[in-house]
Every structure is written in C-alpha cells, then in structure tokens.
Enzyme design. Sequence first.
Site, mmCIF file in Angstrom:
data_model
loop_
_atom_site.group_PDB
_atom_site.id
_atom_site.type_symbol
_atom_site.label_atom_id
_atom_site.label_comp_id
_atom_site.label_asym_id
_atom_site.label_seq_id
_atom_site.Cartn_x
_atom_site.Cartn_y
_atom_site.Cartn_z
ATOM 1 N N ASP A 189 -2.204 8.995 -2.783
ATOM 2 C CA ASP A 189 -0.759 9.036 -3.059
ATOM 3 C C ASP A 189 -0.420 8.641 -4.491
ATOM 4 O O ASP A 189 0.759 8.631 -4.862
ATOM 5 C CB ASP A 189 0.001 8.175 -2.062
ATOM 6 C CG ASP A 189 -0.366 6.709 -2.181
ATOM 7 O OD1 ASP A 189 0.174 5.903 -1.407
ATOM 8 O OD2 ASP A 189 -1.202 6.355 -3.036
ATOM 9 N N TYR B 40 -4.937 4.924 -13.124
ATOM 10 C CA TYR B 40 -6.230 4.254 -12.940
ATOM 11 C C TYR B 40 -7.144 4.374 -14.158
ATOM 12 O O TYR B 40 -8.110 3.614 -14.295
ATOM 13 C CB TYR B 40 -6.926 4.785 -11.682
ATOM 14 C CG TYR B 40 -6.408 4.131 -10.423
ATOM 15 C CD1 TYR B 40 -5.437 4.749 -9.648
ATOM 16 C CD2 TYR B 40 -6.849 2.874 -10.045
ATOM 17 C CE1 TYR B 40 -4.934 4.130 -8.506
ATOM 18 C CE2 TYR B 40 -6.358 2.247 -8.914
ATOM 19 C CZ TYR B 40 -5.391 2.883 -8.158
ATOM 20 O OH TYR B 40 -4.900 2.274 -7.029
HETATM 21 N N1 NAD Z 1 -5.799 7.115 -0.659
HETATM 22 C C1 NAD Z 1 -4.744 6.433 -1.144
HETATM 23 O O1 NAD Z 1 -4.124 6.811 -2.136
HETATM 24 C C2 NAD Z 1 -4.324 5.164 -0.465
HETATM 25 C C3 NAD Z 1 -3.033 4.610 -0.597
HETATM 26 C C4 NAD Z 1 -2.753 3.395 0.049
HETATM 27 C C5 NAD Z 1 -3.734 2.785 0.833
HETATM 28 N N2 NAD Z 1 -4.967 3.385 0.904
HETATM 29 C C6 NAD Z 1 -6.049 2.840 1.738
HETATM 30 O O2 NAD Z 1 -5.616 2.760 3.084
HETATM 31 C C7 NAD Z 1 -6.436 1.787 3.753
HETATM 32 C C8 NAD Z 1 -5.552 0.802 4.497
HETATM 33 O O3 NAD Z 1 -4.913 -0.005 3.535
HETATM 34 P P1 NAD Z 1 -4.189 -1.377 4.001
HETATM 35 O O4 NAD Z 1 -3.842 -2.112 2.754
HETATM 36 O O5 NAD Z 1 -3.148 -1.083 4.980
HETATM 37 O O6 NAD Z 1 -5.399 -2.121 4.752
HETATM 38 P P2 NAD Z 1 -5.315 -3.149 5.990
HETATM 39 O O7 NAD Z 1 -6.480 -4.067 5.864
HETATM 40 O O8 NAD Z 1 -3.953 -3.678 6.132
HETATM 41 O O9 NAD Z 1 -5.590 -2.187 7.272
HETATM 42 C C9 NAD Z 1 -6.778 -1.505 7.407
HETATM 43 C C10 NAD Z 1 -7.167 -1.526 8.881
HETATM 44 O O10 NAD Z 1 -8.391 -0.830 9.019
HETATM 45 C C11 NAD Z 1 -9.104 -1.456 10.062
HETATM 46 N N3 NAD Z 1 -10.511 -1.053 10.053
HETATM 47 C C12 NAD Z 1 -11.492 -1.506 9.261
HETATM 48 N N4 NAD Z 1 -12.653 -0.899 9.573
HETATM 49 C C13 NAD Z 1 -12.380 -0.030 10.588
HETATM 50 C C14 NAD Z 1 -13.156 0.896 11.348
HETATM 51 N N5 NAD Z 1 -14.471 1.046 11.140
HETATM 52 N N6 NAD Z 1 -12.542 1.623 12.314
HETATM 53 C C15 NAD Z 1 -11.226 1.461 12.551
HETATM 54 N N7 NAD Z 1 -10.417 0.608 11.863
HETATM 55 C C16 NAD Z 1 -11.011 -0.126 10.902
HETATM 56 C C17 NAD Z 1 -8.882 -2.936 9.810
HETATM 57 O O11 NAD Z 1 -9.197 -3.712 10.952
HETATM 58 C C18 NAD Z 1 -7.401 -2.953 9.434
HETATM 59 O O12 NAD Z 1 -6.592 -3.198 10.544
HETATM 60 C C19 NAD Z 1 -7.299 1.136 2.652
HETATM 61 O O13 NAD Z 1 -8.551 1.809 2.594
HETATM 62 C C20 NAD Z 1 -6.502 1.443 1.395
HETATM 63 O O14 NAD Z 1 -7.289 1.414 0.211
HETATM 64 C C21 NAD Z 1 -5.280 4.540 0.302
HETATM 65 O O1 LIG Z 2 -2.639 -2.800 -4.606
HETATM 66 P P1 LIG Z 2 -2.023 -2.107 -3.427
HETATM 67 O O2 LIG Z 2 -2.801 -2.338 -2.125
HETATM 68 O O3 LIG Z 2 -0.555 -2.327 -3.274
HETATM 69 O O4 LIG Z 2 -2.116 -0.553 -3.769
HETATM 70 C C1 LIG Z 2 -3.380 0.017 -3.923
HETATM 71 C C2 LIG Z 2 -3.140 1.508 -3.741
HETATM 72 O O5 LIG Z 2 -2.383 1.967 -4.881
HETATM 73 C C3 LIG Z 2 -2.114 3.372 -4.882
HETATM 74 O O6 LIG Z 2 -1.251 3.710 -3.787
HETATM 75 C C4 LIG Z 2 0.099 3.235 -3.941
HETATM 76 C C5 LIG Z 2 1.014 4.378 -4.288
HETATM 77 O O7 LIG Z 2 0.640 4.868 -5.555
HETATM 78 C C6 LIG Z 2 2.463 3.904 -4.289
HETATM 79 O O8 LIG Z 2 3.344 4.967 -4.492
HETATM 80 C C7 LIG Z 2 2.816 3.306 -2.984
HETATM 81 O O9 LIG Z 2 2.774 4.302 -1.949
HETATM 82 O O10 LIG Z 2 1.955 2.265 -2.668
HETATM 83 C C8 LIG Z 2 0.574 2.632 -2.616
HETATM 84 C C9 LIG Z 2 -0.107 1.369 -2.370
HETATM 85 O O11 LIG Z 2 0.375 0.470 -3.331
HETATM 86 C C10 LIG Z 2 -3.416 4.160 -4.763
HETATM 87 O O12 LIG Z 2 -3.153 5.544 -4.625
HETATM 88 C C11 LIG Z 2 -4.226 3.717 -3.562
HETATM 89 O O13 LIG Z 2 -5.449 4.423 -3.542
HETATM 90 C C12 LIG Z 2 -4.469 2.235 -3.620
HETATM 91 O O14 LIG Z 2 -5.129 1.808 -2.430
HETATM 92 MN MN MN Z 3 -5.322 6.514 -4.171
#
Ligand code: NAD
Ligand SMILES: O=P(O)(O)OC[C@H]1O[C@H](O[C@H]2[C@H](O)[C@@H](O)[C@@H](O)O[C@@H]2CO)[C@H](O)[C@@H](O)[C@@H]1O
Ligand code: MN
Length: 455
Positions: free
Chosen positions: A173, A268
């Site tokens: 995102d 990033y």
């Molecule tokens: N791709 C992106 O741009 C983007 C944006 C925002 C968040 N994220 C990612 O989304 C994920 C969630 O973020 P968050 O801050 O809410 O984390 P969080 O720790 O609040 O929640 C993650 C959940 O995943 C669960 N989990 C861990 N291993 C697991 C498994 N093997 N099977 C099922 N569940 C499992 C944990 O128990 C936890 O409840 C992270 O990987 C974060 O980096 C990605």
């Molecule tokens: O430090 P965090 O956990 O707050 O954010 C890490 C993530 O940052 C990006 O996602 C952002 C996004 O860009 C913003 O618009 C909004 O949706 O919040 C997200 C989480 O902050 C990044 O794309 C992710 O990969 C990171 O995990």
């Molecule tokens: Mn991302």
Amino acid sequence: MLKPPFILSIAGGGSTYTPGIVKSLMVRLEDFPLAEIRLYDIDEARQSTIAPVVEKVIRDHSQNIKFTVTSDPQTAFSGAHFVFAQMRVGQYKMREQDEKIPLRHGVVGQETCGPGGLAYGLRTILPMVELIDLVERYADKRAWIVNYSNPAAIVAEGVRRLRPDARVLNICDMPVAAMRNMGAILGVDRHKLEVDYFGLNHFGWFTRVLVDGEDRLPQLREHIARFGLLTEDAAQTDPQHSDPSWVKTWRNIKPLMDHFPEYLPNPYLQYYLMPNEIVEHQDPNYTRANEVMNGREKKLFAAAQEYQRTGILPDAFHVGVHGAFIVDVACSLAFDLRQRHLVIVENKGAIANLPYDAMVEVPAYITASGPEPVRMGAVPLFHQTLLMQQLASEQLLVEATIEGSYEKALQAFTLNRTVPTMQHAKAILDEMIAANREYWPALQKAWENGRALKK
Ligand SMILES: NC(=O)c1ccc[n+]([C@@H]2O[C@H](COP(=O)([O-])OP(=O)(O)OC[C@H]3O[C@@H](n4cnc5c(N)ncnc54)[C@H](O)[C@@H]3O)[C@@H](O)[C@H]2O)c1
Ligand SMILES: O=P(O)(O)OC[C@H]1O[C@H](O[C@H]2[C@H](O)[C@@H](O)[C@@H](O)O[C@@H]2CO)[C@H](O)[C@@H](O)[C@@H]1O
Ligand SMILES: [Mn+2]
C-alpha cells in the site's frame, strides 16, 4: 469465474489492520458481496481480543454475513473464495529485534529494509508457503490469496521459487499511499492518477503521474523541493502517518529528489540512499516497533477491552488506503475488471533490463486470471544497478532460507546497501541468528556447526 457472495478468510486475523480492512469491505459490499468473513490466526488469544471489534464493524452494516473466528485451517479455508493474508511472523516482539539489532551496529533498523527486512524475510517465507498449502488443500480451487504479509519482496520471491503456480497476488500500500499524498498536493482524487512505476517492492520509482493524460510530475517536483511528498501542513495524510516518524519519512522525499530529480522515489529508498542520516535520527532504544506497540496496537487493544466492558467501541482504528486498496484489487480479480494497479509480479520483460524471473513492482491490469503487467521498458543504468544489487541480496536471502545456508545469508546481508562492511554483516547476522533461533532452525545449525566458532 468465482460467483458472489464470497467467502473471505483473513489470515492473521489478530492483525491491527483487520478492523480497518473489514470496515473497508463493509462500505463496499455492493462491489464485493460477502456471504462469510472468517478470521484465522495461530495466536488465539490475540485474535479473540480483536474479533468482537470486527464483529461489531460487520453488524453495523450487515446482519446476514456469517462471521467465523478460528485457528483451525480447515474451518478457516474450506470453500473460501478469497484469502487476505497479513501475517506478522514473530509478531512485534521480533520486529523490535529486527530494528534494534542492526542499530546496535550503526546500521539502519527498519521493518522491511536492510538487515531487519532480511531477517523478517527469513522468518516469513516458509509460513507463507505453509499458508498457501493450507488454502490449496481446503479452499475453492479458483481461490485467490491477496497477500500483504511483509516483507513482500522476499515473500514474493520465496513463493515464486517454492510455489510458482500458486494463485497469490502480493501487494503493497505504499505506492497507493504516495499517490494519496500526490492527489492531496495536486488537489485531485488519487483514483484520477495514472502512474508509471518500476522497481522491486519498497525499492522503486514513479516515472510519470498522469491526470487526464497530462504528466504532473513537474508540478510535484516543485512541491517536493519545498515540502517533500506531503501537503505543506501535512494534514492531508491519513492518521496512520501522523506519527512524527512517518511525517519525516514523507519529508525525506525532498533530499532524495534534490539529488536525483528525474523520477519520484518510493519513500523506502531513503533507507538505502541516506542511511547515515536515518541512523542519526533513529533511537536504538525506541524504534518504530515501539511506536506501533505503544500506538496503533495499544490503542486498538485498549478499545477492544473497553468494548468488552461497556459495549461501546471507541474510535480505535484507521480506515484508509490500506483497506481500500486490497478491496480494489480483490474486486478486479473477482469480476475481471482489468483495473490498473501497482502490484508485485514476475518480470517477464516488463522491465526489459532486469532478469526475466525477478519479482518486480509495476503497473498491471488485474484480471480474473491474475495480473497482466504493463511493459515499463529498459530503466537507466543508475536505477538498474541499484535494483540488481537489491535483487541479488533478496534472492540470496531466499536461497539461504531454502537451503539453510549461512554462507548465502552472509552474502545477502553483505550485499545490502545499508550494510557498510562484511564485518558488520557477520556481526548483525550472528546476532539475528541467536535472536531467531526458534524461527530459523536450519540456519542455526549451520551457524553452530561452523561459522560462529570463527571469530
Ligand atoms: N504489504 C504492505 O504494504 C503492508 C502494509 C501494512 C502492513 N503490512 C503487513 O501486514 C502484516 C500485519 O501487520 P500488523 O502490524 O497488523 O501485524 P500484527 O502483529 O498486528 O498482526 C499480525 C498477525 O499475524 C499473526 N500470525 C503470525 N504468524 C502467523 C501464521 N503463521 N499464520 C497465521 N497468522 C499468523 C499474528 O499472530 C498476528 O495476530 C505485517 O506483515 C505487516 O508488515 C503490509
Ligand atoms: O510502521 P508501520 O507498521 O505503521 O507501517 C509499516 C508499513 O508502512 C507502509 O504501509 C503504510 C501505508 O503506506 C499507509 O498509507 C497506511 O496504510 O499505513 C500503512 C502502515 O503504516 C508499507 O507499505 C508497509 O509495507 C509497512 O508494513
Ligand atoms: Mn509495503
């Protein structure tokens, strides 16, 4: 094609983003009709705390959608049509290690970039493959996994190697967030922007920003030279970015473009191109992981407990591009809409001078059969070289994970632009192996059998 109403499973149901994503689904039920939402997590306690909040969000909009909360994969995925994956393997306690261990060595401490991102990738690849296998065992054979689980670049490469035929679309995102900010600066809705973009996940550049066919990159360039990729008062970003660390992240687009004004960089890239300045401003005792644990996570869990006690749900989670974007992508997959989105796909020539099999982030038309990437052509030597170094670091990390190879892990850490010397790479990797002993058994064995003894 899949027929609505859909069964949607959210893997990582205990995520801090789950209420926001479900709210984004509820306001789009006409576009994406749902029969059932299921939460699946390996941490039952965490998920069961979040679940009542999610149910409240659902019931505020629909009495018909079935709601299931489970840690049993068969219950979670049987007959599912879509899976939104958002696992954080090791949870925030390991994110804190990912960020603090490198900082102890004067190296950037970050969730998905640098050694922290490599360590996170080492933990996540195999659980992601396990999730894919569970979904393929139980779900509808036409089901799509739309994956947010980070680090998306490494997860995507690991899935390409270990499950090349899996119906997984990896997304991020951050580009959409950048487009939200561009829209605020230009005074247009982000959906009106059509962009060209190339790179790897969390390591790319916008090359055009079209509004009604006119490239507005020049106007953005002028604004960024004064304020970075934020409106002057920084008020136009979502609450997710109100934390000072996030405002600084967006402001740092300015120094990046002061040096290289041709393209608009993904935020990033600051970790790779100005690491010393980043480290100067990072607190080795209080990193972004701590900010999130004391911010987003604490606020949501406190609200969940308040709701349990009083039946009143305080305002505790954010609904922004994060939820809207994954719903947009799911709609395009479900109904063959061919919407153009930036997603992570196998290159296959989209970036002409990067390897055919690299997992790149480019615009693609999202169809019911998956993404059709737009050809971005050859990229300049400067960007190609940066990309090749990052790609090699990530691909060696994936091979280290699959083979249990300490040597390849050390090469991956050494190749990363944020790591200045092989000595830094070894010191950080060895500390990471010790901190991740329950997650990286194969690497642990290689380390204990040889490398750790050589000082
Ligand atoms: N791709 C992106 O741009 C983007 C944006 C925002 C968040 N994220 C990612 O989304 C994920 C969630 O973020 P968050 O801050 O809410 O984390 P969080 O720790 O609040 O929640 C993650 C959940 O995943 C669960 N989990 C861990 N291993 C697991 C498994 N093997 N099977 C099922 N569940 C499992 C944990 O128990 C936890 O409840 C992270 O990987 C974060 O980096 C990605
Ligand atoms: O430090 P965090 O956990 O707050 O954010 C890490 C993530 O940052 C990006 O996602 C952002 C996004 O860009 C913003 O618009 C909004 O949706 O919040 C997200 C989480 O902050 C990044 O794309 C992710 O990969 C990171 O995990
Ligand atoms: Mn991302």
